[in-house]
Design an enzyme around this catalytic site. Sequence first.
Site, PDB file in Angstrom:
ATOM      1  N   ASP A 198       6.980  -3.662  -1.305  1.00 30.87           N
ATOM      2  CA  ASP A 198       5.787  -3.212  -2.023  1.00 30.87           C
ATOM      3  C   ASP A 198       4.733  -2.826  -0.993  1.00 30.87           C
ATOM      4  O   ASP A 198       4.289  -3.658  -0.198  1.00 30.87           O
ATOM      5  CB  ASP A 198       5.282  -4.343  -2.934  1.00 30.87           C
ATOM      6  N   LYS A 209     -11.759  12.622  -1.521  1.00 26.05           N
ATOM      7  CA  LYS A 209     -12.209  13.833  -0.811  1.00 26.05           C
ATOM      8  C   LYS A 209     -11.047  14.479  -0.071  1.00 26.05           C
ATOM      9  O   LYS A 209     -10.263  13.780   0.584  1.00 26.05           O
ATOM     10  CB  LYS A 209     -13.299  13.466   0.204  1.00 26.05           C
ATOM     11  N   ASP A 233      -4.677   3.593  -2.689  1.00 26.17           N
ATOM     12  CA  ASP A 233      -6.063   4.075  -2.597  1.00 26.17           C
ATOM     13  C   ASP A 233      -6.060   5.596  -2.761  1.00 26.17           C
ATOM     14  O   ASP A 233      -5.298   6.290  -2.081  1.00 26.17           O
ATOM     15  CB  ASP A 233      -6.664   3.701  -1.230  1.00 26.17           C
ATOM     16  N   ASP A 277      -3.511   5.538 -11.685  1.00 25.16           N
ATOM     17  CA  ASP A 277      -4.304   6.015 -12.825  1.00 25.16           C
ATOM     18  C   ASP A 277      -5.095   7.271 -12.435  1.00 25.16           C
ATOM     19  O   ASP A 277      -5.905   7.746 -13.216  1.00 25.16           O
ATOM     20  CB  ASP A 277      -5.260   4.915 -13.301  1.00 25.16           C
ATOM     21  N   GLU A 308       0.419  -4.922   3.699  1.00 26.21           N
ATOM     22  CA  GLU A 308      -0.979  -4.745   3.280  1.00 26.21           C
ATOM     23  C   GLU A 308      -1.855  -4.613   4.522  1.00 26.21           C
ATOM     24  O   GLU A 308      -1.659  -5.323   5.502  1.00 26.21           O
ATOM     25  CB  GLU A 308      -1.401  -5.944   2.411  1.00 26.21           C
ATOM     26  N   ASN A 334      -1.003  -1.147   8.787  1.00 27.88           N
ATOM     27  CA  ASN A 334      -0.854   0.151   8.140  1.00 27.88           C
ATOM     28  C   ASN A 334       0.645   0.398   7.947  1.00 27.88           C
ATOM     29  O   ASN A 334       1.400   0.507   8.922  1.00 27.88           O
ATOM     30  CB  ASN A 334      -1.491   1.221   9.039  1.00 27.88           C
TER      31      ASN A 334
HETATM   32  C1  LIG Z   1      -6.023  -0.015  -5.129  1.00 28.92           C
HETATM   33  S1  LIG Z   1      -5.227  -1.275  -4.225  1.00 28.92           S
HETATM   34  C2  LIG Z   1      -3.823  -1.646  -5.269  1.00 28.92           C
HETATM   35  C3  LIG Z   1      -3.272  -2.997  -5.021  1.00 28.92           C
HETATM   36  C4  LIG Z   1      -2.021  -3.370  -5.794  1.00 28.92           C
HETATM   37  N1  LIG Z   1      -0.896  -2.565  -5.372  1.00 28.92           N
HETATM   38  C5  LIG Z   1      -2.217  -3.266  -7.282  1.00 28.92           C
HETATM   39  O1  LIG Z   1      -1.594  -2.401  -7.915  1.00 28.92           O
HETATM   40  O2  LIG Z   1      -2.997  -4.080  -7.835  1.00 28.92           O
HETATM   41  C6  LIG Z   1      -4.451  -0.423  -2.853  1.00 28.92           C
HETATM   42  C7  LIG Z   1      -4.053  -1.373  -1.757  1.00 28.92           C
HETATM   43  O3  LIG Z   1      -3.366  -0.664  -0.739  1.00 28.92           O
HETATM   44  C8  LIG Z   1      -3.815  -1.123   0.533  1.00 28.92           C
HETATM   45  N2  LIG Z   1      -3.535  -0.042   1.502  1.00 28.92           N
HETATM   46  C9  LIG Z   1      -4.122   1.160   1.571  1.00 28.92           C
HETATM   47  N3  LIG Z   1      -3.592   1.915   2.548  1.00 28.92           N
HETATM   48  C10 LIG Z   1      -2.620   1.153   3.128  1.00 28.92           C
HETATM   49  C11 LIG Z   1      -1.711   1.359   4.207  1.00 28.92           C
HETATM   50  N4  LIG Z   1      -1.700   2.518   4.879  1.00 28.92           N
HETATM   51  N5  LIG Z   1      -0.852   0.364   4.538  1.00 28.92           N
HETATM   52  C12 LIG Z   1      -0.863  -0.809   3.849  1.00 28.92           C
HETATM   53  N6  LIG Z   1      -1.710  -1.070   2.829  1.00 28.92           N
HETATM   54  C13 LIG Z   1      -2.568  -0.097   2.461  1.00 28.92           C
HETATM   55  C14 LIG Z   1      -5.281  -1.399   0.304  1.00 28.92           C
HETATM   56  O4  LIG Z   1      -5.871  -2.227   1.273  1.00 28.92           O
HETATM   57  C15 LIG Z   1      -5.253  -2.036  -1.083  1.00 28.92           C
HETATM   58  O5  LIG Z   1      -5.046  -3.430  -1.028  1.00 28.92           O
END
Ligand SMILES: C[S@@+](CC[C@H](N)C(=O)[O-])C[C@H]1O[C@@H](n2cnc3c(N)ncnc32)[C@H](O)[C@@H]1O
Length: 209
Positions: free
Chosen positions: A35, A117, A113, A149, A60, A87
């Site tokens: 995940d 932009k 995320d 979404d 994460e 990352n």
């Molecule tokens: C909007 S949250 C969604 C969290 C979870 N998957 C959910 O559905 O509730 C997006 C998550 O992805 C993480 N994230 C964003 N870019 C990432 C990356 N390049 N590598 C690992 N995690 C990342 C963010 O820190 C955040 O915790």
Amino acid sequence: MRQHVNPLSSNFNEIEKVPPLIEMFGEPKFNLHLDIGCASGEFLFDLALVNTSWNYLGIEIREKLVNTAKLKVREQEIKNLYFVFGNANNILNDIDSQFIIKNVKSISFNFPDPWFKKRHYKRRVIQPEFINILSGSLQKGSLIFIKTDVKDLFDYMDCTIKSNFNFKTIDKKDFNFAGSFNPNKVKTNREKHVIINQLKIFEKIYTKI
Ligand SMILES: C[S@@+](CC[C@H](N)C(=O)[O-])C[C@H]1O[C@@H](n2cnc3c(N)ncnc32)[C@H](O)[C@@H]1O
């Protein structure tokens, strides 16, 4: 807590070394689900505690969340769940982590995320180069799940994955959830929030051909 972390920041150039499967899991031969962007990992805890013949790995980028999740795994002595900080693009691009992609049965990108932009699109986790890496190492039949979404982000992710001819869409109606990493259709935190707020969810499943 700060919600958005810039994944392209040099803070993430140095990556956590991913240990071999045998060090991450009690039974390294179980099916493995990955995940990406797992936040605090609650979704994976819910899955791992019920589906004890699957292994779950979460990546994460927010370090505090990963540290707390790791502590919880240790305290509860859960043997089929592991978290890695960093990352995901850098981690899975690393030659020493390729074994993860080779071994996973499925990968989920749940509500990544959006980075609205256009000049920030490069920060989105799904990138053509990343999909090429996945397509180069995933086994035939492995699955990718995307869910969001944000329609614009969905179109972007769908277009990026479909541009790689090694992936084919599976119709959700024909998909056997019972045999998947998430047989009980457990929802992520963001998904629960989206449902409560009656927002639309866009999702798709792809298989490596
Ligand atoms: C909007 S949250 C969604 C969290 C979870 N998957 C959910 O559905 O509730 C997006 C998550 O992805 C993480 N994230 C964003 N870019 C990432 C990356 N390049 N590598 C690992 N995690 C990342 C963010 O820190 C955040 O915790």
